[in-house]
Design an enzyme around this catalytic site. Structure first.
Site, short mmCIF file in Angstrom:
data_model
loop_
_atom_site.label_atom_id
_atom_site.label_comp_id
_atom_site.label_asym_id
_atom_site.label_seq_id
_atom_site.Cartn_x
_atom_site.Cartn_y
_atom_site.Cartn_z
N HIS A 70 33.80 4.00 30.10
CA HIS A 70 32.91 4.78 30.97
C HIS A 70 33.18 4.48 32.44
CE1 HIS A 70 30.04 4.60 27.26
NE2 HIS A 70 31.11 5.35 27.05
N HIS A 226 29.78 13.68 25.85
CA HIS A 226 30.15 12.27 25.89
C HIS A 226 31.56 12.04 25.33
CE1 HIS A 226 29.53 8.04 26.50
NE2 HIS A 226 30.20 7.87 25.37
N ASP A 230 34.61 10.03 27.17
CA ASP A 230 35.46 8.99 26.57
C ASP A 230 36.95 9.34 26.69
OD1 ASP A 230 33.45 7.21 25.87
OD2 ASP A 230 33.28 7.94 23.81
N HIS A 253 38.46 7.15 19.99
CA HIS A 253 39.30 6.26 20.80
C HIS A 253 40.71 6.05 20.23
CE1 HIS A 253 36.22 5.36 23.68
NE2 HIS A 253 35.38 4.96 22.74
ZN ZN Z 1 31.61 6.31 25.22
#
Ligand code: ZN
Length: 267
Positions: A70, A226, A230, A253
């Site tokens: 973030h 969100h 990311d 991720h």
């Molecule tokens: Zn995040």
């Protein structure tokens, strides 16, 4: 760019639960350097040191800085690529679970242009990474464009899709404020694994089986926003502005990291 003056932010790590003090110190080095004042050691942001599990972390031997995404998203969207980032513990403070506190602090501190050329990384030809039904496609584009699609069999989320051009303004208004989310039913299992120890309804959108337990949402589609946050934070590991169009489906991720490595291998 670097910051005009130093910023200090305090909080807890979302996974470690440990209190931490973060200092963002202006630098003319042209790179992002992470320093652990508790260990007296430092390491430069380097995509080959990127670890992507439930968050994105920098690991160099036994030196680690966890949950950088973030913070990196805010810095890269604002064009801040030259900074010493000092922490008193292993994990960046989660604050409210979004990038807004970092954006706000950086805007208040002001940004300063350095005389260092910062050549963007341009996606030169189309590519794709995938894992089962998750994928990220990328192709040449004059700016940074991100499309993201998620689908959760949950009444509060369902299928969400967003597509936008990322710059400092759109990031600060449309993406930065979107918070992390988590399912209450997963919390026990995460905590047994030593994860989410600092997670709370102050820094996470909590979901039980039917609804958001801590409304209101900041956007009706805050969840997919969100995910864009990311991805912007994970692309920041490339250490330069990125120009390309990215289309992500059900990614996370690990796939973001594979995209970074794919781009590194083919400048
Ligand atoms: Zn995040």
């Amino acid at each position: 760019m670097t910051l005009e003056r130093e910023i200090v932010l305090e909080g807890v790590g979302v996974h470690s639960g440990a209190p931490v003090r973060l200092r963002l110190i202006p630098s003319g080095s042209g790179r992002l350097l992470f320093r652990r004042s508790d260990l007296g050691r430092e390491a430069v942001l380097d995509p080959r040191r990127m670890e992507a599990m439930s968050s994105s972390s920098l690991r160099a031997g036994d030196f680690e800085v966890r949950t950088v995404e973030h913070l990196l998203a805010a810095l890269s969207a604002l064009g801040v690529g030259s900074l010493d980032i000092e922490l008193t513990a292993a994990e960046v403070p989660i604050r409210d679970g979004s990038a807004a506190p970092f954006v706000r602090a950086a805007q208040e501190a002001g940004r300063r242009r350095l005389g260092i050329p910062w050549a963007p990384l341009e996606v030169s030809r189309p590519g794709r990474v995938e894992d089962k039904d998750a994928s990220i496609e990328f192709e040449p584009h004059p700016g940074l464009s991100v499309s993201y699609e998620i689908e959760y069999a949950h009444p509060a989320i369902g299928r969400q899709e967003i597509s936008l051009e990322i710059d400092a303004g759109t990031f600060a208004a449309e993406i930065g404020p979107a918070r992390t989310f988590g399912f209450v039913r997963d919390l026990e299992r995460f905590r047994r694994l030593g994860l989410a120890l600092g997670s709370s309804l102050e820094n996470t959108i909590g979901l039980d089986d039917e609804r958001v337990v801590n409304p209101p949402l900041r956007f009706p589609d805050e969840f997919v926003r969100h995910k864009v946050l990311d991805l912007v934070g994970d692309l920041a590991w490339l250490g330069r502005p990125v120009r390309g169009r990215f289309k992500a489906r059900r990614a996370g991720h690990a796939l973001h990291r594979r995209t970074v490595l794919a781009l590194l291998g083919r400048p």
